[in-house]
Design an enzyme around this catalytic site. Structure first.
Site, mmCIF file in Angstrom:
data_model
loop_
_atom_site.group_PDB
_atom_site.id
_atom_site.type_symbol
_atom_site.label_atom_id
_atom_site.label_comp_id
_atom_site.label_asym_id
_atom_site.label_seq_id
_atom_site.Cartn_x
_atom_site.Cartn_y
_atom_site.Cartn_z
ATOM 1 N N ASP A 1 -6.440 -3.781 -6.507
ATOM 2 C CA ASP A 1 -6.094 -2.489 -5.905
ATOM 3 C C ASP A 1 -4.624 -2.114 -6.153
ATOM 4 O O ASP A 1 -4.264 -0.945 -6.173
ATOM 5 C CB ASP A 1 -6.310 -2.497 -4.381
ATOM 6 N N ASP B 1 0.790 -1.237 0.000
ATOM 7 C CA ASP B 1 0.000 0.000 0.000
ATOM 8 C C ASP B 1 0.824 1.290 0.000
ATOM 9 O O ASP B 1 0.308 2.361 0.338
ATOM 10 C CB ASP B 1 -0.955 0.015 1.200
HETATM 11 N N1 GLY Z 1 -7.304 -1.103 -0.960
HETATM 12 C C1 GLY Z 1 -8.267 -1.531 -0.039
HETATM 13 C C2 GLY Z 1 -9.651 -1.150 -0.409
HETATM 14 O O1 GLY Z 1 -9.929 -0.697 -1.503
HETATM 15 O O2 GLY Z 1 -10.504 -1.339 0.436
#
Ligand code: GLY
Length: 400
Positions: A183, A123
């Site tokens: 993501d 992330d």
């Molecule tokens: N990246 C985590 C979400 O979109 O909840």
């Protein structure tokens, strides 16, 4: 008698007009009545400044959402959402040049900086590039560039040659061996930018391979995407195709579709590889021709959720898609008008009373964190605001 009724009607009308204009003096309410992006940005800047005074600085409580009891839900820097509040303040500073916003953006960003060393997560794009990428673009100050270049190096350590993709999560080891989630497309911009700024092509190669691997395995025939693909890290073969935050493994989780649309559009900005642009266009068609997309273009949390229309909406998915569409319209002039119309329709809906939030420092309500995990099932969430502001800024840039 007739004159008498008319007189009272007139007095009533004047009173209504007066009270309407009084309502409109509140910055929040002004957004309701004005869907022009320039006006919306002015009002949101004003709101953010007012809200700064209401939000106590706490390095462990970076604004994320609102709890059931109405109190602010904050997170420490480790959370994937920690970069959005400072990132949004930087965006509004870039727009307004208001020094108070800059001071606050610097203060909240400083709390997140140490995450540039955390190689235990994918992330880093969200956490580091949202605040520091914006800070660098706006100020040109090299110290901000150094922060995200370090994060790009850290993120690169999560790439496995055999798989050809960056590992997303280290958690849930009992379920997945080498999970790669849709993501993760959102972290590539930081890598591409690292190559552009340093000339070191290793970041580009990692990001490009990751995008190609995602293209190979995440998408279904209808161009919707799986959330999680689990790989065998020794052979690179696909083990499982699952969801984590969607309704079912084979359903279309709304935010995931938006991450894909935005991610492939941003990837094309750097690669100019036609199949990256094509995928972004196909995802856009999937979303905006979906029979379960509501008339206001704010999707339910999953396009296949079982009780549509009695399912929560996910405003964050709409805001991410709107921002992605404005960029897509630049890369695909032939369809630019269509993409901008879709994005404008989303922005118009978001500026309505139904979605605007009154709790500081949030602008929008009705987002979904994770229904399967039963958290933030219908809440204001900071990343919706971040992409809302970004979409408005992109719209302004296109207009100018
Ligand atoms: N990246 C985590 C979400 O979109 O909840």
């Amino acid at each position: 008698m007739k004159e008498f009724v008319c007189f009272f009607l007139l007095i009533g009308l004047i009173a209504c007009k007066e009270s309407a204009s009084k309502i409109n003096t509140s910055p929040r309410q002004e957004v309701f009545s004005n869907t022009d992006s320039e006006q919306q940005l002015k009002v949101l800047t004003e709101r953010a400044l007012i809200d700064l005074a209401k939000i106590k600085f706490d390095s462990l409580q970076i604004p994320r959402s609102i709890q059931a009891d109405g109190k602010l839900k904050g997170t420490p820097s480790k959370s994937w959402t920690s970069g959005f509040y400072p990132g949004m303040l930087w965006q509004l500073y870039g727009y307004s040049k208001n020094e108070k916003l800059k001071e606050a953006a610097m203060q909240w960003s400083a709390v997140v900086e140490k995450e540039k060393w955390d190689g235990g997560t994918h992330d880093l794009g969200f956490k580091i590039y949202c605040p520091f990428g914006n800070a660098y673009k706006i100020t040109n100050d090299e110290k901000y560039k150094a922060v995200f270049l370090t994060a790009a190096k850290t993120l690169s350590t999560r790439f496995n040659d055999k798989v050809g993709a960056i590992r997303s999560w280290d958690h849930h080891e009992h379920i997945w061996n080498y999970p790669v989630i849709i993501d993760n497309m959102m972290n590539l911009e930081m890598l591409f930018e690292a190559t552009r700024l340093t000339g070191d092509s290793s970041f580009y190669h990692i990001a490009n391979q990751h995008a190609n691997k995602t293209l190979e395995n995440h998408f279904r025939k209808d161009n919707s995407s799986f959330h999680v693909i689990d790989y065998d890290p020794d052979t690179g073969k696909v083990n499982k195709k699952n969801t984590h935050q969607g309704y079912r493994d084979d359903s279309a989780w709304s935010r995931g579709q938006a991450w894909g649309l935005y991610g492939f559009t941003a990837t094309y900005r750097y690669t100019r590889v036609e199949k990256h642009l094509d995928q972004a266009k196909k995802i856009a068609e999937f979303i905006f021709s979906h029979p379960n997309l509501p008339a206001d273009f704010i999707p339910y949390w999953d396009y296949d959720a079982p009780n549509i229309p009695n399912e929560p909406r996910d405003v964050s998915a709409a805001a991410i898609a709107a921002s992605g569409l404005f960029e897509l319209s630049i890369h695909d002039p032939e369809n630019a008008e269509k993409y901008q119309n879709w994005a404008n329709k989303i922005l118009k809906s978001l500026a309505s009373e139904k979605y605007l939030c009154t709790s500081p420092p949030f602008f929008l309500k009705h987002s979904v964190g994770s229904i399967p995990d039963k958290f933030e099932m219908d809440s204001p969430i900071i990343y919706a605001d971040y992409f809302y502001v970004e979409a408005l800024l992109r719209k302004e840039k296109i207009k100018s």
